[in-house]
Every structure is written in structure tokens, then in C-alpha cells.
Design an enzyme around this catalytic site. Sequence first.
Site, mmCIF file in Angstrom:
data_model
loop_
_atom_site.group_PDB
_atom_site.id
_atom_site.type_symbol
_atom_site.label_atom_id
_atom_site.label_comp_id
_atom_site.label_asym_id
_atom_site.label_seq_id
_atom_site.Cartn_x
_atom_site.Cartn_y
_atom_site.Cartn_z
ATOM 1 N N GLY A 1 -10.110 -6.426 -2.727
ATOM 2 C CA GLY A 1 -9.207 -7.112 -1.785
ATOM 3 C C GLY A 1 -9.605 -6.786 -0.346
ATOM 4 O O GLY A 1 -9.836 -5.630 -0.012
ATOM 5 N N ARG B 1 -19.269 -3.059 11.435
ATOM 6 C CA ARG B 1 -19.857 -2.872 12.778
ATOM 7 C C ARG B 1 -20.350 -1.438 12.975
ATOM 8 O O ARG B 1 -21.449 -1.195 13.488
ATOM 9 C CB ARG B 1 -18.780 -3.212 13.806
ATOM 10 C CG ARG B 1 -19.122 -2.932 15.271
ATOM 11 C CD ARG B 1 -17.961 -3.363 16.147
ATOM 12 N NE ARG B 1 -18.136 -3.101 17.574
ATOM 13 C CZ ARG B 1 -17.798 -1.938 18.162
ATOM 14 N NH1 ARG B 1 -17.293 -0.935 17.422
ATOM 15 N NH2 ARG B 1 -17.960 -1.754 19.455
ATOM 16 N N VAL C 1 -23.521 -0.704 10.829
ATOM 17 C CA VAL C 1 -24.713 -1.364 11.410
ATOM 18 C C VAL C 1 -25.168 -0.630 12.664
ATOM 19 O O VAL C 1 -26.363 -0.347 12.853
ATOM 20 C CB VAL C 1 -24.410 -2.849 11.713
ATOM 21 C CG1 VAL C 1 -25.562 -3.503 12.482
ATOM 22 C CG2 VAL C 1 -24.121 -3.617 10.421
ATOM 23 N N ARG D 1 -14.563 -9.860 -6.358
ATOM 24 C CA ARG D 1 -14.514 -8.903 -7.474
ATOM 25 C C ARG D 1 -15.560 -9.407 -8.471
ATOM 26 O O ARG D 1 -15.583 -10.580 -8.802
ATOM 27 C CB ARG D 1 -13.107 -8.876 -8.066
ATOM 28 C CG ARG D 1 -12.076 -8.327 -7.060
ATOM 29 C CD ARG D 1 -10.712 -8.151 -7.707
ATOM 30 N NE ARG D 1 -9.786 -7.462 -6.773
ATOM 31 C CZ ARG D 1 -8.921 -8.096 -5.991
ATOM 32 N NH1 ARG D 1 -8.875 -9.397 -5.997
ATOM 33 N NH2 ARG D 1 -8.112 -7.435 -5.177
ATOM 34 N N ASP E 1 -10.818 1.628 -5.244
ATOM 35 C CA ASP E 1 -11.324 2.512 -6.309
ATOM 36 C C ASP E 1 -12.191 1.762 -7.310
ATOM 37 O O ASP E 1 -13.181 2.298 -7.821
ATOM 38 C CB ASP E 1 -10.164 3.262 -7.000
ATOM 39 C CG ASP E 1 -9.036 2.329 -7.398
ATOM 40 O OD1 ASP E 1 -8.019 2.803 -7.924
ATOM 41 O OD2 ASP E 1 -9.184 1.105 -7.171
ATOM 42 N N THR F 1 -8.558 -0.705 1.783
ATOM 43 C CA THR F 1 -7.514 -1.421 1.035
ATOM 44 C C THR F 1 -6.190 -1.154 1.724
ATOM 45 O O THR F 1 -5.942 -0.040 2.201
ATOM 46 C CB THR F 1 -7.410 -0.942 -0.425
ATOM 47 O OG1 THR F 1 -6.192 -1.470 -0.999
ATOM 48 C CG2 THR F 1 -7.384 0.577 -0.554
ATOM 49 N N ASP G 1 -3.432 -0.837 0.366
ATOM 50 C CA ASP G 1 -2.515 -0.108 -0.513
ATOM 51 C C ASP G 1 -2.413 1.374 -0.219
ATOM 52 O O ASP G 1 -1.433 2.017 -0.612
ATOM 53 C CB ASP G 1 -2.957 -0.262 -1.978
ATOM 54 C CG ASP G 1 -3.006 -1.708 -2.403
ATOM 55 O OD1 ASP G 1 -3.727 -2.026 -3.366
ATOM 56 O OD2 ASP G 1 -2.355 -2.549 -1.741
ATOM 57 N N ASP H 1 -3.914 3.673 -1.720
ATOM 58 C CA ASP H 1 -3.693 4.287 -3.051
ATOM 59 C C ASP H 1 -4.910 5.055 -3.540
ATOM 60 O O ASP H 1 -5.135 5.186 -4.731
ATOM 61 C CB ASP H 1 -3.354 3.193 -4.078
ATOM 62 C CG ASP H 1 -4.469 2.149 -4.182
ATOM 63 O OD1 ASP H 1 -4.435 1.337 -5.117
ATOM 64 O OD2 ASP H 1 -5.379 2.157 -3.316
ATOM 65 N N ARG I 1 23.832 -11.737 4.948
ATOM 66 C CA ARG I 1 23.172 -11.860 3.656
ATOM 67 C C ARG I 1 22.469 -10.573 3.249
ATOM 68 O O ARG I 1 22.107 -9.751 4.112
ATOM 69 C CB ARG I 1 22.133 -12.994 3.710
ATOM 70 C CG ARG I 1 22.749 -14.375 3.599
ATOM 71 C CD ARG I 1 21.749 -15.466 3.859
ATOM 72 N NE ARG I 1 22.314 -16.782 3.517
ATOM 73 C CZ ARG I 1 21.743 -17.942 3.860
ATOM 74 N NH1 ARG I 1 20.596 -17.935 4.551
ATOM 75 N NH2 ARG I 1 22.295 -19.078 3.521
ATOM 76 N N ARG J 1 0.096 -2.967 -4.874
ATOM 77 C CA ARG J 1 -0.355 -2.851 -6.267
ATOM 78 C C ARG J 1 0.588 -1.921 -7.022
ATOM 79 O O ARG J 1 1.793 -2.220 -7.075
ATOM 80 C CB ARG J 1 -1.805 -2.355 -6.337
ATOM 81 C CG ARG J 1 -2.523 -2.769 -7.628
ATOM 82 C CD ARG J 1 -3.971 -2.299 -7.643
ATOM 83 N NE ARG J 1 -4.814 -3.114 -6.802
ATOM 84 C CZ ARG J 1 -5.365 -4.262 -7.213
ATOM 85 N NH1 ARG J 1 -5.111 -4.699 -8.418
ATOM 86 N NH2 ARG J 1 -6.119 -4.972 -6.412
ATOM 87 N N GLY K 1 14.370 0.122 8.840
ATOM 88 C CA GLY K 1 15.778 0.473 8.620
ATOM 89 C C GLY K 1 16.385 -0.200 7.413
ATOM 90 O O GLY K 1 17.550 -0.625 7.444
ATOM 91 N N ALA K 2 15.609 -0.307 6.336
ATOM 92 C CA ALA K 2 16.134 -0.962 5.123
ATOM 93 C C ALA K 2 17.239 -0.118 4.485
ATOM 94 O O ALA K 2 17.223 1.111 4.585
ATOM 95 C CB ALA K 2 15.007 -1.164 4.109
#
Length: 328
Positions: free
Chosen positions: A15, A25, A28, A76, A107, A130, A132, A134, A167, A176, A190-191
Site C-alpha cells: 500500500g 528522493r 537517489v 502487490r 512487512d 505504511t 498503519d 504496524d 447525531r 489493517r 476528542g472522540a
Amino acid sequence: MLHTIKKIGVLTSGGDAPGMNAAIRSVVRTCAFHDIKCYGIYRGYEGMIDGDFVEMDARSVKGIINKGGTMLKSARSKDFRTKEGRAKAYEQLRKAGIDAFVVIGGDGSFTGAMIFNKEYNFPVMGIPGTIDNDIFGTTHTLGYDTALNTVVEVIDKIRDTASSHNRLFFIEVMGRDVGHIALNVGIGAGAEEILIPEEDLGLDRLLESLRRSKQSGKSSSIVIVAEGDKIGKSVFELKDYVEENMSEYEVRVSVLGHMQRGGAPSCFDRVLASRMGVKAVESLITGKSSYMVGMKNDVMDLTPFDQAVKGKSKINKELLRVSDIMSI
Ligand code: F6P
């Protein structure tokens, strides 16, 4: 630095992530600095198998440090998972006289490089790219910081309409099967609740938390859901479940998707990419191979591929406590 490496390839794989261009850059230009030729390999390992190479110099990478995505494209590759595919790739590299490569990816990309190195004793180095975050062996993967900032900005926008209509919003973010993005943007925006794979909140506790928010006078709520969360329901099922059990809430869903992978890299990611590119090339030309470059305590360090691909990046428990306290 004494070295026999004369031509280094660079590719992006898996990804895409903001900062990949800045890393290309840096690879190189570090090659140029050490009078080593550099070849861009298009489309990840697929392009390596096809011999889709382009010679690059310091000027080839001008004006890309601030661009999201990857100028070398990414993919991939199923073929690279086969011995025949890797043999073709090795043939192409040999034909072009390329005697080492830097792979910028996750990975899965490092696993491929590790196997390739074992089969052909071919020098390889990895840069973790990535959103993620992770990957074991670095506090930050390229693109993670940019993704956090992108997502927080979007959640702020969603909060405007959530509060205007009283709402509850379930917002699904990428990552992932880890919850780093969700946990950090949840705190940053602030969730009221954050659902991550590492912590099984459970549906009852979710309803309890939402009831508490309502009782404390909150007229709207934001719940961040990591895409890998194991609560067992998709965000759309969560919406239905809450509406069935808490009729006082009007619920909406927003799945952020691939916009989290785009955009101009943050300054942090540009600097990280520049540092990682230098470390990767200079590690190769001092004879090292099959390592991932990572940041540990703000220092560029090396982690053997077999540890980087096996290890798992852990959730920071202190952040979990902070998020609990902040959503009181
Ligand atoms: O690994 C990066 C990532 O964006 C994950 O967060 C997400 O689950 C996955 O890639 C999406 O993969 P694709 O781009 O193939 O849809």
C-alpha cells in the site's frame, strides 16, 4: 566508505503511503553523494520481474519531496512469492548490473526481500512505508504521521455536522489489524469512544459509554472504529444496533477509506524519509544487508528483517488510559 556496490535499485511495494517519494528522493541523492548509480524499479516486485527499470540521478527526484503517493508506482506481486518469479527478478537485476536494492514498503515487502536475500545472497535494505505503523522496530513508519493529521482534520469536519444535528457518528479508519491510527486520532479529535482490535470493548460497554455521554449532557458523539476492530459488527451493523437499543440517538456512519493514504506528506514524514534513505544506502555500502531501517528514540537504527516481520508493534497502554479519562 569502502564498498563494492556500484548500482542500487529502489522500489516501493504494498500500500502506498505519503513520504514514499521523499524516501525515493533520499535514496537517489545519497547514492549520488557516494558516486553510486541508482535505478528506480517501477511497480514494486512486479516491475522487478519485468525489468521495468529507469536510471535516476539527483535531478530525477526534484520537486517530489512534497508529493503524496509514489512516482515509481507500487503493487502487490503474487509472482514474486514464487521461486520462478524471484529467479526472473534476479535475472533482470543481474542483466542491469544492479547489485543491491532498497525496498520501501510494509512487512509483506520485507518478507519478500528477506527470502530473495537468502536465495541469492543479494544485498537488500528496507524502509518501513505504511500508514498503519504496524511494523516492529520503529516508532514511526512513513506515512503514519501524515495519515493521523489527515484523519483528525476530517473528524473535526464531521464533528461540525454531528453537533449541528445532535447525531452520533461511527467513523471507520484504516490500520489493517492494528489500532494505532484509531487510538491517536480518537484522542486528537476528542472522540467519545475508540474501538480498536487490541481492546475488546464489547457491545454492552459501548452502550454504557454512550449512555454516560448522553447523561453528562453531550448532545452528539463521535466513535472511532478501527477497520480491524473485533467487536464483531461492521460500522453499519453498529449503527443499526445502537439505533435499536438507544432510540434517543440519530446515528450516521462515515468510512474514510483511501483518502487516508493520500495528501502531501507532513514535515515529520519528509524528514523521517530523508533520514531513512541515508541510513539505508549507507548501511548497504558498509556491507550490511537484510535489515529494516527504523526510528528508535529519535535515532536511525537497524532491525533484522526476520525480527521486523515477526514482531508486532504494541499499542501504548498509557494512550488507552488518556482516552478513557478524556472522554469523561
Ligand atoms: O496497509 C495500508 C492499508 O491502507 C491498510 O490500512 C488497509 O487496510 C489496506 O492498506 C487497504 O489495502 P488496498 O489498498 O489494497 O485496498
